[in-house]
Scaffold this motif. Structure first.
Motif, PDB file in Angstrom:
ATOM      1  N   SER A  81      -1.959  41.660 -55.674  1.00 49.68           N
ATOM      2  CA  SER A  81      -3.399  40.420 -55.472  1.00 49.68           C
ATOM      3  C   SER A  81      -3.054  40.227 -56.840  1.00 49.68           C
ATOM      4  CB  SER A  81      -3.756  42.466 -55.153  1.00 49.68           C
ATOM      5  OG  SER A  81      -3.524  43.003 -56.100  1.00 49.68           O
ATOM      6  N   THR A  82      -2.275  40.357 -57.319  1.00 42.94           N
ATOM      7  CA  THR A  82      -3.048  39.375 -59.104  1.00 42.94           C
ATOM      8  C   THR A  82      -2.064  38.334 -59.136  1.00 42.94           C
ATOM      9  OG1 THR A  82      -0.406  40.594 -60.164  1.00 42.94           O
ATOM     10  CG2 THR A  82      -2.471  41.452 -60.813  1.00 42.94           C
ATOM     11  N   THR A  83      -1.479  38.322 -57.942  1.00 40.65           N
ATOM     12  CA  THR A  83      -0.629  36.437 -57.858  1.00 40.65           C
ATOM     13  C   THR A  83      -1.503  34.974 -57.857  1.00 40.65           C
ATOM     14  OG1 THR A  83       0.732  37.102 -56.172  1.00 40.65           O
ATOM     15  CG2 THR A  83       0.696  34.614 -56.022  1.00 40.65           C
ATOM     16  N   THR A  84      -1.343  33.942 -59.128  1.00 36.16           N
ATOM     17  CA  THR A  84      -2.132  33.138 -58.724  1.00 36.16           C
ATOM     18  C   THR A  84      -1.777  31.557 -58.109  1.00 36.16           C
ATOM     19  OG1 THR A  84      -2.406  33.451 -61.369  1.00 36.16           O
ATOM     20  CG2 THR A  84      -2.499  30.849 -61.059  1.00 36.16           C
ATOM     21  N   HIS A  85      -2.744  31.232 -57.022  1.00 37.07           N
ATOM     22  CA  HIS A  85      -2.461  30.393 -56.522  1.00 37.07           C
ATOM     23  C   HIS A  85      -2.468  29.065 -57.075  1.00 37.07           C
ATOM     24  CE1 HIS A  85      -1.264  33.131 -53.596  1.00 37.07           C
ATOM     25  NE2 HIS A  85      -2.871  34.501 -53.913  1.00 37.07           N
ATOM     26  N   PHE A  86      -2.328  27.897 -57.088  1.00 34.94           N
ATOM     27  CA  PHE A  86      -3.068  27.073 -56.855  1.00 34.94           C
ATOM     28  C   PHE A  86      -2.316  25.429 -55.446  1.00 34.94           C
ATOM     29  CE2 PHE A  86       0.641  27.090 -59.951  1.00 34.94           C
ATOM     30  CZ  PHE A  86       1.319  25.440 -60.167  1.00 34.94           C
ATOM     31  N   TYR A  87      -2.423  24.763 -54.944  1.00 34.93           N
ATOM     32  CA  TYR A  87      -2.277  23.654 -54.507  1.00 34.93           C
ATOM     33  C   TYR A  87      -3.276  22.229 -54.518  1.00 34.93           C
ATOM     34  CZ  TYR A  87      -6.425  25.787 -51.752  1.00 34.93           C
ATOM     35  OH  TYR A  87      -7.849  25.884 -51.422  1.00 34.93           O
ATOM     36  N   VAL A  88      -2.966  21.881 -53.029  1.00 29.57           N
ATOM     37  CA  VAL A  88      -3.905  20.141 -53.437  1.00 29.57           C
ATOM     38  C   VAL A  88      -2.931  19.820 -51.377  1.00 29.57           C
ATOM     39  CG1 VAL A  88      -1.767  18.445 -54.259  1.00 29.57           C
ATOM     40  CG2 VAL A  88      -3.760  17.435 -53.995  1.00 29.57           C
ATOM     41  N   ASP A  89      -4.181  19.264 -50.492  1.00 32.03           N
ATOM     42  CA  ASP A  89      -4.088  19.186 -49.692  1.00 32.03           C
ATOM     43  C   ASP A  89      -4.179  17.241 -49.921  1.00 32.03           C
ATOM     44  OD1 ASP A  89      -4.702  22.037 -48.846  1.00 32.03           O
ATOM     45  OD2 ASP A  89      -6.690  21.657 -49.551  1.00 32.03           O
ATOM     46  N   VAL A  90      -3.222  17.372 -48.416  1.00 33.92           N
ATOM     47  CA  VAL A  90      -3.034  16.021 -47.718  1.00 33.92           C
ATOM     48  C   VAL A  90      -4.328  15.374 -47.520  1.00 33.92           C
ATOM     49  CG1 VAL A  90      -1.542  14.814 -46.348  1.00 33.92           C
ATOM     50  CG2 VAL A  90      -0.469  16.273 -47.694  1.00 33.92           C
ATOM     51  N   LYS A  91      -4.657  14.510 -47.026  1.00 34.46           N
ATOM     52  CA  LYS A  91      -5.903  14.332 -46.816  1.00 34.46           C
ATOM     53  C   LYS A  91      -5.596  13.112 -45.810  1.00 34.46           C
ATOM     54  CE  LYS A  91      -8.750  15.702 -49.641  1.00 34.46           C
ATOM     55  NZ  LYS A  91      -8.941  17.045 -49.114  1.00 34.46           N
ATOM     56  N   PRO A  92      -6.294  12.702 -44.282  1.00 34.73           N
ATOM     57  CA  PRO A  92      -6.272  11.860 -43.936  1.00 34.73           C
ATOM     58  C   PRO A  92      -6.257  10.410 -43.827  1.00 34.73           C
ATOM     59  CG  PRO A  92      -7.254  13.854 -42.542  1.00 34.73           C
ATOM     60  CD  PRO A  92      -6.978  13.477 -44.010  1.00 34.73           C
ATOM     61  N   GLY A  93      -5.890   9.245 -43.400  1.00 37.04           N
ATOM     62  CA  GLY A  93      -5.832   8.055 -43.872  1.00 37.04           C
ATOM     63  C   GLY A  93      -5.211   7.243 -44.390  1.00 37.04           C
ATOM     64  N   SER A  94      -4.903   8.262 -44.892  1.00 37.66           N
ATOM     65  CA  SER A  94      -3.424   6.832 -46.360  1.00 37.66           C
ATOM     66  C   SER A  94      -1.773   7.128 -45.470  1.00 37.66           C
ATOM     67  CB  SER A  94      -2.712   8.343 -47.046  1.00 37.66           C
ATOM     68  OG  SER A  94      -2.119   7.376 -47.551  1.00 37.66           O
ATOM     69  N   ASP A  95      -1.660   5.937 -44.809  1.00 37.33           N
ATOM     70  CA  ASP A  95      -0.557   5.070 -43.942  1.00 37.33           C
ATOM     71  C   ASP A  95       0.483   4.771 -45.378  1.00 37.33           C
ATOM     72  OD1 ASP A  95      -1.816   6.235 -41.822  1.00 37.33           O
ATOM     73  OD2 ASP A  95      -2.509   4.423 -40.573  1.00 37.33           O
ATOM     74  N   ASP A  96      -0.058   4.991 -45.845  1.00 35.22           N
ATOM     75  CA  ASP A  96       1.214   4.286 -47.254  1.00 35.22           C
ATOM     76  C   ASP A  96       1.761   5.920 -47.739  1.00 35.22           C
ATOM     77  OD1 ASP A  96       3.095   2.615 -48.223  1.00 35.22           O
ATOM     78  OD2 ASP A  96       1.676   0.977 -48.857  1.00 35.22           O
ATOM     79  N   TRP A  97       2.864   5.521 -48.828  1.00 35.75           N
ATOM     80  CA  TRP A  97       3.122   6.651 -49.585  1.00 35.75           C
ATOM     81  C   TRP A  97       1.800   6.721 -50.622  1.00 35.75           C
ATOM     82  CZ3 TRP A  97       7.171  10.116 -48.692  1.00 35.75           C
ATOM     83  CH2 TRP A  97       7.802   9.610 -47.401  1.00 35.75           C
TER      84      TRP A  97
END
Length: 193
Positions: A81-97
Motif C-alpha cells: 500500500s506504500t508503493t509509489t506509482h508514476f506512468y505516462v499513457d500512449v495517445k492515439p494519433g501518432s504514426d511516427d516515432w
C-alpha cells in the motif's frame, strides 16, 4: 531483463519495426492484455525519468483500454500500500516515432528496494511499438539540486535587499561556502545545509 511477472498478461511481441537496433517490443490491438516488466534492484537516487521511443500505428482505444509506460517504486520492508506509482499513457494519433517520458519521485524517506518498470496495454485496434526504454536518475529533484536552488534564491534576495548592514555580506559569505560544499566531486549536502 524483460520478464512477464503478472499472471493476467501475455508478453509483448518482437517486431523488426524499430527506432534503433534490430527489434522493438510490439503490442497488437487484439484486446489481449500484454506486458513486459523489468525489475531494477536498489536504484540510485530518489527521482527518475522513465522514457521510451514509441510509435502508435492506427491506434484506437475504447473505454477502459490503455497503453503505457509504468513504474512502481517499492520501499524496503514496507507494505504494498506504500508503493509509489508514476506512468505516462500512449495517445492515439501518432504514426511516427515520438519520445514518451514521465518524471517520478519517491514519496517516502524509506530505503528503496526496487522499481518495477513496465510496458503494458490492452486495446482493440492498431499497433504500438516500444524501443529504447530507459530509467535514469533525475537530478533536478536531488537533495543537491534542491539545495542549490535554495542557495540561489537566497543569494538573489540578499542582493536585491542590498548592502544595508554587515549581516548581508556575512550571509553572502555563508552562501559562498554552501556553494563550495556542493561543488565538490562528492557534494557535501550536510556542510552546504
Amino acid at each position: 531483463g524483460w520478464d512477464v511477472t503478472h499472471y493476467q498478461y501475455q508478453p509483448l511481441l518482437f517486431s523488426p519495426i524499430h527506432y534503433s537496433g534490430k527489434l522493438s517490443g510490439m503490442m497488437v490491438g487484439d484486446g489481449v492484455p500484454r506486458m513486459w516488466r523489468q525489475d531494477v534492484v536498489a536504484p540510485e537516487g530518489k527521482s527518475w525519468r522513465l522514457s521510451a521511443m514509441v510509435k502508435a500505428e492506427s491506434l484506437v482505444m475504447g473505454k477502459g483500454e490503455y497503453a503505457r509506460l509504468y513504474a512502481h517504486v517499492i520501499y524496503k520492508d514496507q507494505p504494498d500500500s506504500t508503493t509509489t506509482h508514476f506512468y505516462v499513457d500512449v495517445k492515439p494519433g501518432s504514426d511516427d516515432w515520438i519520445r514518451l517520458a514521465v518524471n517520478g519521485a519517491a514519496l517516502r524517506d524509506d530505503p528503496i528496494e526496487r522499481i518495477y518498470v513496465s510496458v503494458l496495454g490492452k486495446f482493440s485496434s492498431g499497433r504500438v511499438y516500444f524501443d529504447n526504454l530507459t530509467l535514469t536518475t533525475d537530478m533536478t529533484l536531488s537533495d543537491e539540486s534542491l539545495l542549490a536552488n535554495k542557495i540561489s534564491d537566497l543569494r538573489s534576495n540578499l542582493e536585491r535587499v542590498g548592502d544595508v548592514d554587515d549581516s548581508i555580506q556575512a550571509c553572502l559569505e555563508w552562501l559562498d561556502k554552501a556553494d563550495a560544499a556542493l561543488a565538490k566531486d562528492t557534494p557535501d549536502v550536510g556542510a552546504a545545509t
